[in-house]
Design an enzyme around this catalytic site. Sequence first.
Site, PDB file in Angstrom:
ATOM      1  N   ASN A   7       0.857  -1.191   0.000  1.00 39.62           N
ATOM      2  CA  ASN A   7       0.000   0.000   0.000  1.00 39.62           C
ATOM      3  C   ASN A   7       0.894   1.243   0.000  1.00 39.62           C
ATOM      4  OD1 ASN A   7      -1.416   2.252   1.109  1.00 39.62           O
ATOM      5  ND2 ASN A   7      -3.053   0.892   1.742  1.00 39.62           N
ATOM      6  N   ASP A   9      -0.123   4.465  -0.040  1.00 39.19           N
ATOM      7  CA  ASP A   9      -0.823   5.686   0.411  1.00 39.19           C
ATOM      8  C   ASP A   9       0.089   6.678   1.125  1.00 39.19           C
ATOM      9  OD1 ASP A   9      -3.127   4.435  -0.417  1.00 39.19           O
ATOM     10  OD2 ASP A   9      -3.940   4.119   1.591  1.00 39.19           O
ATOM     11  N   HIS A  10       0.976   6.140   1.984  1.00 37.34           N
ATOM     12  CA  HIS A  10       1.718   7.065   2.845  1.00 37.34           C
ATOM     13  C   HIS A  10       2.848   7.795   2.139  1.00 37.34           C
ATOM     14  CE1 HIS A  10      -0.960   6.411   5.978  1.00 37.34           C
ATOM     15  NE2 HIS A  10      -0.695   5.126   6.077  1.00 37.34           N
ATOM     16  N   ARG A  18       3.134  18.866   2.022  1.00 36.83           N
ATOM     17  CA  ARG A  18       3.602  20.109   1.390  1.00 36.83           C
ATOM     18  C   ARG A  18       2.725  20.548   0.223  1.00 36.83           C
ATOM     19  NH1 ARG A  18       8.937  21.855   2.724  1.00 36.83           N
ATOM     20  NH2 ARG A  18       8.856  21.736   4.977  1.00 36.83           N
ATOM     21  N   HIS A  43      -5.522   3.730  -1.775  1.00 34.28           N
ATOM     22  CA  HIS A  43      -6.860   4.008  -1.233  1.00 34.28           C
ATOM     23  C   HIS A  43      -7.275   5.413  -1.662  1.00 34.28           C
ATOM     24  CE1 HIS A  43      -9.516   4.175   2.683  1.00 34.28           C
ATOM     25  NE2 HIS A  43     -10.203   4.492   1.605  1.00 34.28           N
ATOM     26  N   ARG A  45      -9.521   7.993  -1.041  1.00 31.64           N
ATOM     27  CA  ARG A  45     -10.501   8.371  -0.001  1.00 31.64           C
ATOM     28  C   ARG A  45     -11.396   9.486  -0.508  1.00 31.64           C
ATOM     29  NH1 ARG A  45      -9.246   6.923   5.522  1.00 31.64           N
ATOM     30  NH2 ARG A  45     -10.817   8.494   5.973  1.00 31.64           N
ATOM     31  N   ARG A  49      -7.276  12.699   1.189  1.00 34.46           N
ATOM     32  CA  ARG A  49      -6.208  13.194   2.069  1.00 34.46           C
ATOM     33  C   ARG A  49      -4.811  12.755   1.630  1.00 34.46           C
ATOM     34  NH1 ARG A  49      -7.123   9.671   7.522  1.00 34.46           N
ATOM     35  NH2 ARG A  49      -9.103  10.762   7.474  1.00 34.46           N
ATOM     36  N   HIS A  50      -4.731  11.650   0.872  1.00 34.19           N
ATOM     37  CA  HIS A  50      -3.397  11.264   0.388  1.00 34.19           C
ATOM     38  C   HIS A  50      -3.416  10.969  -1.116  1.00 34.19           C
ATOM     39  CE1 HIS A  50      -5.193   7.477   1.569  1.00 34.19           C
ATOM     40  NE2 HIS A  50      -4.807   7.511   2.838  1.00 34.19           N
ATOM     41  N   GLU A  70      -8.417   0.466  -3.045  1.00 35.46           N
ATOM     42  CA  GLU A  70      -9.145   0.424  -1.781  1.00 35.46           C
ATOM     43  C   GLU A  70     -10.096   1.617  -1.765  1.00 35.46           C
ATOM     44  OE1 GLU A  70      -6.547  -0.150   1.630  1.00 35.46           O
ATOM     45  OE2 GLU A  70      -8.026   0.918   2.856  1.00 35.46           O
ATOM     46  N   THR A 100      -6.790   6.214  10.338  1.00 31.94           N
ATOM     47  CA  THR A 100      -6.669   5.188   9.311  1.00 31.94           C
ATOM     48  C   THR A 100      -7.959   4.372   9.357  1.00 31.94           C
ATOM     49  OG1 THR A 100      -5.362   3.285   8.540  1.00 31.94           O
ATOM     50  CG2 THR A 100      -5.429   3.640  10.909  1.00 31.94           C
ATOM     51  N   THR A 101      -8.101   3.363   8.465  1.00 30.11           N
ATOM     52  CA  THR A 101      -9.328   2.560   8.484  1.00 30.11           C
ATOM     53  C   THR A 101      -9.404   1.859   9.838  1.00 30.11           C
ATOM     54  OG1 THR A 101      -8.870   2.188   6.144  1.00 30.11           O
ATOM     55  CG2 THR A 101     -10.638   0.893   7.125  1.00 30.11           C
ATOM     56  N   GLU A 151     -10.761  -9.476   3.230  1.00 29.21           N
ATOM     57  CA  GLU A 151      -9.486  -9.136   3.856  1.00 29.21           C
ATOM     58  C   GLU A 151      -9.762  -9.048   5.352  1.00 29.21           C
ATOM     59  OE1 GLU A 151      -7.221  -5.728   2.374  1.00 29.21           O
ATOM     60  OE2 GLU A 151      -6.338  -5.508   4.384  1.00 29.21           O
ATOM     61  N   HIS A 191      -3.431  -4.852   7.988  1.00 31.62           N
ATOM     62  CA  HIS A 191      -3.536  -3.691   8.883  1.00 31.62           C
ATOM     63  C   HIS A 191      -2.611  -3.873  10.074  1.00 31.62           C
ATOM     64  CE1 HIS A 191      -5.084   0.031  10.417  1.00 31.62           C
ATOM     65  NE2 HIS A 191      -5.777   0.151   9.315  1.00 31.62           N
ATOM     66  N   GLY A 192      -1.677  -2.947  10.192  1.00 32.86           N
ATOM     67  CA  GLY A 192      -0.771  -2.939  11.341  1.00 32.86           C
ATOM     68  C   GLY A 192       0.323  -3.991  11.278  1.00 32.86           C
ATOM     69  N   GLY A 213       1.170  -1.511   4.402  1.00 34.05           N
ATOM     70  CA  GLY A 213       1.509  -0.161   3.968  1.00 34.05           C
ATOM     71  C   GLY A 213       2.463   0.555   4.904  1.00 34.05           C
ATOM     72  N   HIS A 214       1.937   1.019   6.023  1.00 34.65           N
ATOM     73  CA  HIS A 214       2.666   1.951   6.877  1.00 34.65           C
ATOM     74  C   HIS A 214       4.065   1.470   7.258  1.00 34.65           C
ATOM     75  CE1 HIS A 214       3.635   4.140  10.608  1.00 34.65           C
ATOM     76  NE2 HIS A 214       3.061   5.145   9.989  1.00 34.65           N
TER      77      HIS A 214
HETATM   78  N1  PXP Z   1      -5.746  -3.096   4.452  1.00 36.90           N
HETATM   79  C1  PXP Z   1      -6.657  -2.113   4.543  1.00 36.90           C
HETATM   80  C2  PXP Z   1      -8.059  -2.413   4.145  1.00 36.90           C
HETATM   81  C3  PXP Z   1      -6.289  -0.830   4.993  1.00 36.90           C
HETATM   82  O1  PXP Z   1      -7.215   0.135   5.091  1.00 36.90           O
HETATM   83  C4  PXP Z   1      -4.949  -0.574   5.302  1.00 36.90           C
HETATM   84  C5  PXP Z   1      -4.530   0.791   5.730  1.00 36.90           C
HETATM   85  O2  PXP Z   1      -4.606   1.680   4.691  1.00 36.90           O
HETATM   86  C6  PXP Z   1      -4.035  -1.622   5.159  1.00 36.90           C
HETATM   87  C7  PXP Z   1      -4.456  -2.886   4.763  1.00 36.90           C
HETATM   88  C8  PXP Z   1      -2.585  -1.439   5.447  1.00 36.90           C
HETATM   89  O3  PXP Z   1      -2.443  -1.179   6.810  1.00 36.90           O
HETATM   90  P1  PXP Z   1      -1.040  -0.657   7.318  1.00 36.90           P
HETATM   91  O4  PXP Z   1      -0.804   0.663   6.660  1.00 36.90           O
HETATM   92  O5  PXP Z   1      -1.240  -0.577   8.799  1.00 36.90           O
HETATM   93  O6  PXP Z   1      -0.039  -1.679   6.899  1.00 36.90           O
END
Ligand code: PXP
Length: 242
Positions: A7, A9-10, A18, A43, A45, A49-50, A70, A100-101, A151, A191-192, A213-214
């Site tokens: 992912n 997004d970040h 910026r 994602h 949104r 936002r990103h 997403e 976040t979600t 998921e 996630h996480g 992602g993160h």
């Molecule tokens: N899956 C979904 C559905 C999410 O919303 C996210 C966060 O954007 C992720 C996976 C990835 O989570 P993380 O950024 O914590 O790895």
Amino acid sequence: MTKLTVNIDHVATVRQARRIDKPDPVWAAVLAELGGADGITAHLREDRRHVSDRDMRILRQTVKVPLNMEMGLARDIIEIALEIVPDFVTLVPENRQEVTTEGGLDVAGGIGKVKDAIGRFSAKGIPASLFIDADERQIEAAAEVGAWAVEIHTGRYADAANPRERESVLEAIGNAAVSAAAKGLRVHAGHGLDCMNVSAIAAIPQVSELAIGHSIIGRAIMIGMVEAVREMKRLIEAASCR
Ligand code: PXP
């Protein structure tokens, strides 16, 4: 072998700090592919936002591995997805205030709305995955609405306050994976997840794909995107071959 969908997004989050044009998440997606990503997630949104509409459109043209869009269930976002035609969509709940979600999609509480959206995606040949908590009611609802995949939300596992809680959430995720697979659903999880906690989830046999992602983007700041993806791939491969 369990797949890794990265992912990006970040990367866009840093750009938006910026409001200029770099770093470019499209570039990050190319580097993630070079590092061995099996898929790319972005994602779009409602609050933008990103990731932006421009990012989604260019990702569609440039990403060579499967592109996962997403998204929430807002009408205009659904229209964009139908126009872009990603390789699959992952439907998530969206709340403007959240960092976040936060939780899984309440499929059971909104069968009609989710089924309608899935029907529109199916007509365009776009498979739909539903981001849900490890909850039997949601798995049954996902099968009922004709989802292609679920998921399973691993946030509670990642945030567990102690090993006992982590074990118990892990067991629930494992049971949910077995149940979803038995209903013919593909099983993704995410996630996480990070280098320290990914192995136990990657080792669940029914989980075919992890969405991360993160932690990868955070590592990429330190060691570079290609190496951060390679590092995660090595851990997933070691765990899923066990
Ligand atoms: N899956 C979904 C559905 C999410 O919303 C996210 C966060 O954007 C992720 C996976 C990835 O989570 P993380 O950024 O914590 O790895």
